[in-house]
Design a protein around this motif. Structure first.
Motif, PDB file in Angstrom:
ATOM      1  N   PRO A  99      12.396   2.806  -1.320  1.00  0.00           N
ATOM      2  CA  PRO A  99      11.095   2.749  -1.012  1.00  0.00           C
ATOM      3  C   PRO A  99      10.540   4.186  -1.394  1.00  0.00           C
ATOM      4  CG  PRO A  99      11.810   1.651   0.799  1.00  0.00           C
ATOM      5  CD  PRO A  99      13.131   2.174   0.155  1.00  0.00           C
ATOM      6  N   SER A 100      11.155   5.224  -1.444  1.00  0.00           N
ATOM      7  CA  SER A 100      10.641   6.507  -1.428  1.00  0.00           C
ATOM      8  C   SER A 100      10.813   7.043  -3.001  1.00  0.00           C
ATOM      9  CB  SER A 100      11.452   7.580  -0.681  1.00  0.00           C
ATOM     10  OG  SER A 100      12.858   7.537  -1.069  1.00  0.00           O
ATOM     11  N   ALA A 101      11.538   6.095  -3.745  1.00  0.00           N
ATOM     12  CA  ALA A 101      11.776   6.491  -5.269  1.00  0.00           C
ATOM     13  C   ALA A 101      10.567   6.163  -6.179  1.00  0.00           C
ATOM     14  CB  ALA A 101      13.055   5.623  -5.928  1.00  0.00           C
ATOM     15  N   ALA A 102      10.589   7.111  -7.179  1.00  0.00           N
ATOM     16  CA  ALA A 102       9.363   7.099  -7.920  1.00  0.00           C
ATOM     17  C   ALA A 102       9.876   7.787  -9.344  1.00  0.00           C
ATOM     18  CB  ALA A 102       8.049   8.066  -7.747  1.00  0.00           C
ATOM     19  N   PRO A 103      10.916   6.766 -10.035  1.00  0.00           N
ATOM     20  CA  PRO A 103      11.370   7.440 -11.184  1.00  0.00           C
ATOM     21  C   PRO A 103      10.538   7.400 -12.542  1.00  0.00           C
ATOM     22  CG  PRO A 103      12.157   5.247 -10.829  1.00  0.00           C
ATOM     23  CD  PRO A 103      11.424   5.445  -9.387  1.00  0.00           C
ATOM     24  N   HIS A 104       9.427   6.649 -12.237  1.00  0.00           N
ATOM     25  CA  HIS A 104       8.518   6.626 -13.436  1.00  0.00           C
ATOM     26  C   HIS A 104       7.311   7.839 -13.311  1.00  0.00           C
ATOM     27  CE1 HIS A 104       6.117   5.380  -9.653  1.00  0.00           C
ATOM     28  NE2 HIS A 104       7.124   4.223  -9.655  1.00  0.00           N
ATOM     29  N   GLY A 105       7.480   8.476 -12.311  1.00  0.00           N
ATOM     30  CA  GLY A 105       6.607   9.746 -12.288  1.00  0.00           C
ATOM     31  C   GLY A 105       5.449   9.741 -11.442  1.00  0.00           C
ATOM     32  N   GLY A 106       5.341   8.362 -11.125  1.00  0.00           N
ATOM     33  CA  GLY A 106       4.077   8.033 -10.506  1.00  0.00           C
ATOM     34  C   GLY A 106       4.267   7.936  -8.695  1.00  0.00           C
ATOM     35  N   GLU A 107       3.622   7.084  -8.279  1.00  0.00           N
ATOM     36  CA  GLU A 107       3.696   6.998  -6.852  1.00  0.00           C
ATOM     37  C   GLU A 107       4.743   6.029  -6.128  1.00  0.00           C
ATOM     38  OE1 GLU A 107      -0.438   5.843  -4.253  1.00  0.00           O
ATOM     39  OE2 GLU A 107      -0.037   4.679  -5.825  1.00  0.00           O
ATOM     40  N   SER A 108       5.350   6.479  -5.126  1.00  0.00           N
ATOM     41  CA  SER A 108       6.459   5.699  -4.589  1.00  0.00           C
ATOM     42  C   SER A 108       5.853   4.294  -3.880  1.00  0.00           C
ATOM     43  CB  SER A 108       7.266   6.421  -3.672  1.00  0.00           C
ATOM     44  OG  SER A 108       6.523   6.672  -2.524  1.00  0.00           O
ATOM     45  N   LEU A 109       6.657   3.534  -3.528  1.00  0.00           N
ATOM     46  CA  LEU A 109       6.211   2.408  -2.791  1.00  0.00           C
ATOM     47  C   LEU A 109       5.813   2.968  -1.363  1.00  0.00           C
ATOM     48  CD1 LEU A 109       5.994  -0.665  -2.024  1.00  0.00           C
ATOM     49  CD2 LEU A 109       8.190  -0.689  -1.545  1.00  0.00           C
ATOM     50  N   LEU A 110       6.389   3.996  -0.684  1.00  0.00           N
ATOM     51  CA  LEU A 110       5.943   4.371   0.449  1.00  0.00           C
ATOM     52  C   LEU A 110       4.649   5.037   0.465  1.00  0.00           C
ATOM     53  CD1 LEU A 110       9.304   6.053   2.064  1.00  0.00           C
ATOM     54  CD2 LEU A 110       8.167   3.998   2.672  1.00  0.00           C
ATOM     55  N   GLY A 111       4.474   5.816  -0.838  1.00  0.00           N
ATOM     56  CA  GLY A 111       3.124   6.446  -1.065  1.00  0.00           C
ATOM     57  C   GLY A 111       2.134   5.361  -1.241  1.00  0.00           C
ATOM     58  N   LEU A 112       2.188   4.352  -1.996  1.00  0.00           N
ATOM     59  CA  LEU A 112       1.383   2.970  -2.089  1.00  0.00           C
ATOM     60  C   LEU A 112       1.146   2.423  -0.892  1.00  0.00           C
ATOM     61  CD1 LEU A 112      -0.251   1.087  -3.883  1.00  0.00           C
ATOM     62  CD2 LEU A 112       1.808  -0.150  -4.073  1.00  0.00           C
ATOM     63  N   CYS A 113       1.981   2.145  -0.066  1.00  0.00           N
ATOM     64  CA  CYS A 113       1.759   1.495   1.498  1.00  0.00           C
ATOM     65  C   CYS A 113       0.912   2.441   2.177  1.00  0.00           C
ATOM     66  CB  CYS A 113       2.996   1.199   2.084  1.00  0.00           C
ATOM     67  SG  CYS A 113       4.157  -0.169   1.201  1.00  0.00           S
ATOM     68  N   ALA A 114       1.276   3.758   2.084  1.00  0.00           N
ATOM     69  CA  ALA A 114       0.446   4.987   3.030  1.00  0.00           C
ATOM     70  C   ALA A 114      -1.067   4.857   2.615  1.00  0.00           C
ATOM     71  CB  ALA A 114       1.171   6.411   3.074  1.00  0.00           C
ATOM     72  N   ARG A 115      -1.361   4.975   1.378  1.00  0.00           N
ATOM     73  CA  ARG A 115      -2.555   4.999   0.642  1.00  0.00           C
ATOM     74  C   ARG A 115      -3.303   3.474   0.990  1.00  0.00           C
ATOM     75  NH1 ARG A 115      -4.599   3.076  -4.343  1.00  0.00           N
ATOM     76  NH2 ARG A 115      -2.308   3.381  -5.374  1.00  0.00           N
ATOM     77  N   ALA A 116      -2.588   2.411   0.894  1.00  0.00           N
ATOM     78  CA  ALA A 116      -3.336   1.132   1.418  1.00  0.00           C
ATOM     79  C   ALA A 116      -3.488   1.169   3.007  1.00  0.00           C
ATOM     80  CB  ALA A 116      -2.494  -0.186   1.096  1.00  0.00           C
ATOM     81  N   GLY A 117      -2.598   1.799   3.696  1.00  0.00           N
ATOM     82  CA  GLY A 117      -2.742   1.756   5.178  1.00  0.00           C
ATOM     83  C   GLY A 117      -4.087   2.742   5.552  1.00  0.00           C
ATOM     84  N   THR A 118      -4.202   3.639   5.067  1.00  0.00           N
ATOM     85  CA  THR A 118      -5.137   4.803   5.198  1.00  0.00           C
ATOM     86  C   THR A 118      -6.452   3.992   4.798  1.00  0.00           C
ATOM     87  OG1 THR A 118      -3.686   6.747   4.930  1.00  0.00           O
ATOM     88  CG2 THR A 118      -6.252   6.881   4.639  1.00  0.00           C
ATOM     89  N   TRP A 119      -6.730   3.451   3.691  1.00  0.00           N
ATOM     90  CA  TRP A 119      -8.060   2.758   3.540  1.00  0.00           C
ATOM     91  C   TRP A 119      -8.107   1.742   4.534  1.00  0.00           C
ATOM     92  CZ3 TRP A 119      -8.661  -2.436   1.883  1.00  0.00           C
ATOM     93  CH2 TRP A 119      -9.986  -2.605   1.611  1.00  0.00           C
ATOM     94  N   LEU A 120      -7.174   0.704   4.745  1.00  0.00           N
ATOM     95  CA  LEU A 120      -7.356  -0.240   5.824  1.00  0.00           C
ATOM     96  C   LEU A 120      -8.009   0.114   6.969  1.00  0.00           C
ATOM     97  CD1 LEU A 120      -7.149  -3.480   5.804  1.00  0.00           C
ATOM     98  CD2 LEU A 120      -4.807  -3.119   6.489  1.00  0.00           C
ATOM     99  N   ASP A 121      -7.204   1.202   7.571  1.00  0.00           N
ATOM    100  CA  ASP A 121      -7.500   1.817   8.889  1.00  0.00           C
ATOM    101  C   ASP A 121      -9.029   2.627   8.913  1.00  0.00           C
ATOM    102  OD1 ASP A 121      -5.030   0.786   9.766  1.00  0.00           O
ATOM    103  OD2 ASP A 121      -4.001   2.629   9.801  1.00  0.00           O
ATOM    104  N   SER A 122      -9.288   2.860   7.710  1.00  0.00           N
ATOM    105  CA  SER A 122     -10.635   3.457   7.724  1.00  0.00           C
ATOM    106  C   SER A 122     -11.921   2.582   7.868  1.00  0.00           C
ATOM    107  CB  SER A 122     -10.906   4.160   6.349  1.00  0.00           C
ATOM    108  OG  SER A 122     -11.333   3.430   5.276  1.00  0.00           O
TER     109      SER A 122
END
Length: 195
Positions: A99-122
């Motif tokens: 979940p911490s890997a980003a071999p594509h040079g973009g966002e990791s799964l952990l990063g995506l989940c954190a971003r979604a969680g930040t929005w949801l909790d806001s």
């Protein structure tokens, strides 16, 4: 309340993200589903063409919100999964397994989940919020809301034009998942409202 966007060619072709517009069948399906969209106090959509056109076809006067954008997949964006798998099999394996890997040079799964969680909790105190957002963001929001392990992301299926409802607040979310906005024949009565 989270609505997955209507079908488009990129989804049919199993492409990574990419900003492809809806096809005619996607627009038609969204228009048929429009009467079944629940009321909300705030309406937003992901900034992709697919989300914007789905919201429009649903008759929503929503605004683009960057926080609910699709998964940032770097150089894989727009490519088909089978193409990337043939070119970068180790990268795809790392992406799927770590979940911490980003071999594509973009966002990791952990990063995506954190971003979604930040929005949801806001959203506390915003009333009923409805967002038309890509399946990846919707799945990440569910991982966060239900405190699931990140690997559960890969086990959540989101079909086009379904409504997923979360109620509660940060730290205590309840889930009502994947209710179709209209029946499969296109136009039958669907239950309105949220619980």
């Amino acid at each position: 309340m989270l609505i997955s966007p209507a079908m488009n060619a990129a989804l049919r072709e199993a492409r990574f993200a990419g900003d492809a517009a809806l096809d005619a069948s996607g627009v038609r399906a969204a228009r048929l589903a429009a009467p079944h969209v629940p009321d909300a106090d705030r309406l937003v959509h992901g900034p992709s063409e697919r989300c914007a056109r789905t919201a429009e076809a649903l008759g929503l006067r929503s605004v683009a919100e960057n926080a609910v954008r699709d998964w940032e997949l770097g150089r894989w964006s727009g490519a088909r999964l089978d193409e990337v798998g043939a070119r970068e099999p180790e990268g795809v394996a790392a992406w799927l397994g770590d979940p911490s890997a980003a071999p594509h040079g973009g966002e990791s799964l952990l990063g995506l989940c954190a971003r979604a969680g930040t929005w949801l909790d806001s959203l506390t105190g915003e009333g009923r919020v409805l967002a038309v957002t890509e399946p990846s963001l919707l799945r990440a929001a569910l991982v966060h809301a239900l405190a699931l392990p990140p690997q559960a992301f890969w086990r959540l299926d989101v079909t086009p034009l379904t409504l997923t409802e979360l109620s509660g607040r940060s730290g205590r979310w309840n889930l009502r998942v994947g209710r179709p906005l209209a029946d499969r024949q296109g136009g039958g009565e669907a239950e309105r409202g949220a619980s």
